[in-house]
Design a protein around this motif. Structure first.
Motif, short mmCIF file in Angstrom:
data_model
loop_
_atom_site.label_atom_id
_atom_site.label_comp_id
_atom_site.label_asym_id
_atom_site.label_seq_id
_atom_site.Cartn_x
_atom_site.Cartn_y
_atom_site.Cartn_z
N THR A 449 0.83 -1.21 0.00
CA THR A 449 0.00 0.00 0.00
C THR A 449 0.86 1.25 0.00
O THR A 449 0.57 2.23 -0.71
N ASP A 450 1.94 1.25 0.81
CA ASP A 450 2.82 2.43 0.84
C ASP A 450 3.51 2.66 -0.49
O ASP A 450 3.78 3.80 -0.88
N GLN A 453 1.89 5.03 -3.12
CA GLN A 453 2.06 6.48 -3.07
C GLN A 453 3.22 6.95 -3.95
O GLN A 453 3.28 8.13 -4.29
N HIS A 454 4.10 6.04 -4.32
CA HIS A 454 5.26 6.39 -5.15
C HIS A 454 5.17 5.75 -6.53
O HIS A 454 6.20 5.51 -7.18
#
Length: 827
Positions: A449-450, A453-454
């Motif tokens: 999930t993190d 963001q990228h």
């Protein structure tokens, strides 16, 4: 019967003289006369046989009365045996010496015969060559004489008449004619005496010819005879002028210009002097002047630029049929302590982490392993600390696949984001390895999930980036990771041509004490072999040895193979490109050009400022405190990373200035520079040599050693913080109102005050407020309560105050009382 019957006559045994032949080295011998003094030996008489009458026998050794006192039969027998053995041993040694001398003499004779035979063969060979040369010269002279002899012209009537008159003259007598013939036969040819060797043989004679020296070649003799023939026939001896294409750079040395034209340096210098330029052969002239000289000598000018020297390393594109499959280059990236090296350890079955200080990777390591399917894989292990951003950038530039390691219990961190950006900038595919999956607090879904963001979408979330859950500790998922790498490399269809000159990238470079400059090179194309001449950045060299990642010597390295290269003339920069060239001259010329270009670039960068900018910079520097340091590291990448970290330390008031940084041990030169600059020396994984240590102790230069970059940055930050000016904090403690002003002799104006708030202290600072405007700031000269000096007056009490060097006080003014406190600041 005489008195001497059965007895030996008494005589004196004097010394015996003789000669001994001594042998020395180089076959030399020498006869030496020696004298031998013999000792008197008592020989006992043989024992008498036993009698048959049983009356006993005589003791062994004869009559005891004639035997030396105290000698028993056993002792006498032992002595006799020892004497016999000694005589036998002397005889054996003498025979051995004679055999040795005989063999040495035979060897000397054999060598002398061989030398004489070789000298005889050499003389015969020289005589045969000389005879052949004389025969060829004689035949050539005969041919030339035959060609030079003109045809007999037809006689004219005048010639016939003159011949008749000549025949009418009296003929010379026979004796005169014989004398002239004898003189002609005995006359020596011209120059014969000049060529005869006289006196000692000099070096010049040995080099130019003559007896015992080098013989003239047949070509030289033919040229001499051809010149003599042309001179005799009156023909011109001028040779045909050779016109050359002379490559002319922007500037050229006079001697080099003469060399390229094939002219004598003295002639070129003379031509320049005639043109008004007083120069020597070592001076440099510009291209326009050189062009005039070249045209004057009749040659053609070919203008070239300095950058043309690099054309020899321009690579041509390989045709598809020359390409073969090569191993993929995989770079492991990620945040510090997320397990990058541990994963590589598990794959290599080695302990790479154990060799790094503090358990962190501070160098780029290049390793090659073979998967279970037999496919070779080349791994680059890059550091994860923030200071090694530039090293990770170099790792991404040479890689085919990036494995992004993210800890399942820590998720995405700052250096993880940097690694993602490097991979995107290099446009290489990425595989996400979610490590530490064996921990209880691991959460792989949070990592996925993190990453969203990228803009990294893994396959589990319907993306195109492969993700594998692994555990370096238990080995879980490592097979899946290798399968993913193999699948990705098959998609990329990686190919290279091994049958060409090698080219590659320098991953790391260092200065080894025993081996000199060493570069870790990842070969990208071609095959790098031992003995190849190469140029890398501003350095060049010849491959003296190649070592693989296991420290083994290898003869060659193909595409995608990391090796350590020995044989450089200097330490290159990490990230430089290595190219193999044909000759040392090309490599040296390219390296010199690059060094000159880099120097000019630095000079241009320093000069590209106006006077106003320089004045403004100097004024700004006056207000900034500097902490000068010198940095020496074990490898180039670490030195660069430390310098980048030092540049980030500081603010508008203080900064760290790196006076010099380099690779290798701390030397006496570094200590001298540090002393002149009053700077400490930072050694990262290096030490000072003995002379540098002694000099540093004598001159008081501080040398600090580090092996972990965290500690280095923390200590330098603390030292730079010490240059910050202390922050002064003021604390309000009270107010006092002036009720009356008194004039006191020898004191001046004294204010009669009432402390309205807080407390008044003599040691505190004061400000005088008039209509809420500060008119004076200073200290108290006196603080009295009635007639007594006091240190403190509390609120609600009256007191008298007088200011230091200030008397303009009025009724109704307010005195503000405060204390000052200095607080140390940190960066």
């Amino acid at each position: 019967m005489s008195d001497t019957d059965g007895k030996k006559t008494l005589g004196v045994r004097g010394p015996r003289s003789g000669s001994v032949k001594q042998s020395f080295s180089h076959g030399r011998t020498k006869n030496v006369v020696v004298e031998t003094k013999r000792k008197r030996v008592v020989t006992p008489k043989p024992a008498a046989p036993k009698t048959s009458d049983g009356g006993g026998s005589k003791p062994v050794g004869g009559d005891p009365r004639k035997r030396p006192a105290g000698i028993t039969d056993a002792e006498l027998e032992r002595r006799m045996k020892a004497l016999t053995a000694a005589k036998a041993r002397e005889a054996d040694e003498a025979r051995a010496r004679e055999a040795d001398e005989k063999s040495r003499a035979e060897e000397r004779e054999r060598r002398r015969a061989e030398i004489e035979q070789k000298e005889a063969e050499e003389r015969e060979r020289e005589e045969a060559l000389k005879a052949k040369a004389e025969e060829d010269a004689k035949r050539l002279r005969d041919e030339q004489a035959a060609r030079a002899k003109p045809a007999a012209p037809q006689p004219t009537p005048a010639d016939v008449e003159a011949k008749a008159q000549k025949s009418a003259k009296p003929a010379p007598n026979r004796s005169d004619r014989d004398t002239r013939d004898q003189d002609a036969r005995t006359a020596k040819p011209k120059g014969a005496d000049d060529k005869r060797r006289s006196g000692k043989l000099t070096v010049n004679q040995a080099l130019t010819g003559g007896e015992g020296g080098r013989q003239r070649s047949m070509a030289s003799m033919k040229r001499q005879q051809e010149r003599a023939r042309k001179k005799a026939m009156g023909q011109s001896q001028d040779r045909e002028k050779v016109t050359r294409d002379v490559q002319l750079p922007e500037a050229i040395v006079v001697s080099e210009l003469a060399n390229r034209m094939g002219e004598k340096v003295s002639n070129v210098v003379k031509s320049l002097m005639q043109s008004g330029m007083m120069v020597t052969q070592t001076q440099t002239i510009d291209a326009d002047t050189a062009e005039l000289i070249i045209e004057e000598f009749g040659h053609r000018v070919v203008r070239v630029s300095d950058a043309d020297v690099e054309q020899v390393i321009e690579q041509t594109e390989d045709t598809p049929e020359k390409l073969t499959d090569r191993a993929p280059i995989i770079t492991i990236m990620g945040h510090v302590d997320h397990g990058k090296t541990s994963i590589l350890d598990a794959i290599r079955n080695a302990r790479v982490t154990a060799g790094e200080a503090g358990g962190i990777t501070q160098h780029i390591g290049a390793y090659q392993v073979t998967s279970e399917s037999g496919m070779p894989l080349t791994f680059l292990d890059t550091p994860g600390h923030a200071a090694f951003t530039s090293m990770r950038a170099r790792g991404a530039q040479v890689t085919d696949i990036v494995v992004l390691v993210v800890a399942a219990d820590d998720a995405v961190m700052p250096q993880t984001i940097e690694a993602i950006n490097h991979a995107k900038a290099a446009k290489v595919p990425m595989i996400v390895a979610i490590n530490k999956i064996d921990k209880h607090e691991a959460n792989a879904d949070k990592v996925r999930t993190d990453l969203l963001q990228h803009e990294v979408i893994v396959e589990k979330l319907s993306g195109d980036v492969q993700d594998v859950e692994v555990s370096a500790k238990t080995g879980k998922g490592l097979d899946s990771l290798l399968e993913s790498i193999a699948l990705q490399s098959e998609i990329l269809e990686l190919k290279a041509n091994p049958n060409r000159s090698a080219s590659g990238a320098v991953i790391e470079a260092k200065l080894d004490v025993g081996r000199g400059p060493v570069a870790t090179v990842l070969v990208q194309n071609g095959t790098l072999r031992q003995g190849d001449i190469f140029v890398v950045g501003e350095q060049w060299g010849k491959v003296r040895a190649l070592e693989n990642d296991r420290g083994e010597r290898v003869k060659e390295a193909g595409p995608s193979v990391p090796v350590e290269v020995l044989g450089l003339n200097g330490t290159p920069e990490a990230g430089d490109v290595l190219n193999v060239v044909e000759t040392e001259a090309q490599a040296r010329e390219i390296a010199e050009y690059r060094q000159k270009a880099a120097k000019d670039k630095r000079a241009a960068a320093g000069a590209a400022t106006t006077l106003e900018q320089m004045m403004a910079k100097a004024k700004a520097d006056e207000d900034v405190a500097e902490l000068p340091i010198l940095v020496k590291a074990d490898v180039q990448g670490s030195a660069e990373a430390i310098v980048q970290a030092m540049e980030k330390i500081g603010n508008d008031e203080v900064r760290v200035r790196v006076l010099h940084y380099g690779v290798g041990a701390i030397t006496e030169t570094d200590v001298g520079l540090a002393e002149a600059s009053n700077a400490p020396i930072i050694g990262f994984n290096v030490r000072a040599n003995a002379s540098a240590r002694n000099t540093a102790n004598q001159k008081g230069v501080e040398i600090r050693y580090y092996s972990v970059i965290y500690n280095l940055v923390d200590d330098v930050t603390a030292a730079a913080s010490g240059l910050l000016s202390a922050e002064v904090r003021e604390t309000f403690i009270g107010y006092a109102e002036i009720r009356e002003v008194f004039k006191v002799s020898k004191v001046g104006n004294v204010a009669g005050c009432l402390v309205t708030e807080g407390v008044a202290r003599r040691s505190a600072g004061v400000r005088l407020l008039r209509d809420n405007v500060v008119v004076h700031e200073g200290t108290l000269k006196t603080l009295k309560r009635f007639k007594d000096e006091v240190n403190e007056v509390i609120s609600g009490q009256e007191c008298g105050m007088a200011f230091e060097n200030y008397e303009d006080i009025r009724k109704g003014d307010v005195i503000e009382i405060f204390t000052r406190e200095e607080v140390e600041r940190t960066l």
